[in-house]
Design a protein around this motif. Structure first.
Motif, mmCIF file in Angstrom:
data_model
loop_
_atom_site.group_PDB
_atom_site.id
_atom_site.type_symbol
_atom_site.label_atom_id
_atom_site.label_comp_id
_atom_site.label_asym_id
_atom_site.label_seq_id
_atom_site.Cartn_x
_atom_site.Cartn_y
_atom_site.Cartn_z
ATOM 1 N N TRP A 10 -3.236 -0.724 -2.146
ATOM 2 C CA TRP A 10 -4.279 0.296 -2.351
ATOM 3 C C TRP A 10 -5.666 -0.206 -1.942
ATOM 4 O O TRP A 10 -6.616 0.572 -1.887
ATOM 5 N N GLY A 42 -9.409 1.477 -0.140
ATOM 6 C CA GLY A 42 -9.689 2.887 -0.371
ATOM 7 C C GLY A 42 -10.497 3.065 -1.638
ATOM 8 O O GLY A 42 -10.519 2.194 -2.510
ATOM 9 N N TYR A 84 -10.687 6.201 -4.334
ATOM 10 C CA TYR A 84 -9.933 7.421 -4.575
ATOM 11 C C TYR A 84 -10.691 8.352 -5.505
ATOM 12 O O TYR A 84 -11.060 7.966 -6.610
ATOM 13 N N PHE A 136 -6.631 13.860 -9.316
ATOM 14 C CA PHE A 136 -6.897 13.475 -7.932
ATOM 15 C C PHE A 136 -6.873 14.765 -7.112
ATOM 16 O O PHE A 136 -6.458 15.813 -7.618
ATOM 17 N N PHE A 141 -2.127 14.294 -3.697
ATOM 18 C CA PHE A 141 -2.311 12.838 -3.723
ATOM 19 C C PHE A 141 -0.941 12.183 -3.892
ATOM 20 O O PHE A 141 -0.143 12.586 -4.735
ATOM 21 N N GLN A 184 -2.676 6.881 3.017
ATOM 22 C CA GLN A 184 -3.624 7.449 2.061
ATOM 23 C C GLN A 184 -4.901 6.606 1.974
ATOM 24 O O GLN A 184 -5.992 7.143 1.820
ATOM 25 N N TYR A 222 -8.919 7.915 2.421
ATOM 26 C CA TYR A 222 -10.022 7.737 1.460
ATOM 27 C C TYR A 222 -10.670 6.374 1.663
ATOM 28 O O TYR A 222 -10.616 5.521 0.773
#
Length: 158
Positions: A52, A55, A57, A76, A80, A150, A154
């Motif tokens: 992750w 990003g 979020y 979210f 998401f 993802q 973001y």
């Protein structure tokens, strides 16, 4: 002034004094320019050293009239990708569930850190969306690819 608003003013003061690096959280502004303490926009950075990372979020927190007796709704953007996030964007996390681990003493900072922790350590026993849960459980390479897509959606821009 309601208990909710007193508590949210205190939360805002505490957050401005001391919040985790890379996070942001602030009440939204109403049409008249005044702050609406019952709705917050926040950003949760992906943890360093995880898929992750890189990003930030976006989430929205809606504080009900019964807050802090009842937890805020944390969402979210719809769609998401995560095993414990419903297709609507709603977060499935025990500390946000009044019938499970919610306690009025839980702070905004603890909520956001809890959601950050959930990103990298999904709870396979509490699936909220099937495609992400299936990939996480049975196809780690596909799951990682979807998460990395993802991260690009973001990006953490400073």
């Amino acid at each position: 002034m309601s208990l909710r608003n007193i508590r949210l003013q205190e939360e805002r003061k505490q957050w401005r004094k001391d919040h985790p690096f890379g996070f942001f959280a602030k009440p939204v502004k109403g049409a008249d320019g005044s702050l609406d303490l019952t709705v917050w926009k926040a950003g949760i950075p992906g943890k360093a050293g995880t898929i992750w990372e890189g990003g930030i979020y976006p989430i929205r927190l809606d504080f009900p009239a019964e807050y802090p007796s009842k937890p805020p709704k944390v969402k979210f953007p719809p769609g998401f990708y995560h095993p414990n996030i419903y297709p609507s964007g709603t977060v499935c996390l025990s500390i946000l569930n009044e019938d499970q681990d919610w306690k009025p003493a839980i702070t905004l900072k603890q909520i956001l850190l809890g959601v950050q922790e959930l990103l990298n350590t999904p709870n396979p026993d509490s699936p909220a969306q099937e495609p992400a849960w299936k990939a996480f459980s049975k196809d780690p390479a596909l799951y990682e690819k979807k998460v990395l897509d993802q991260v690009k959606k973001y990006p953490h821009t400073v």
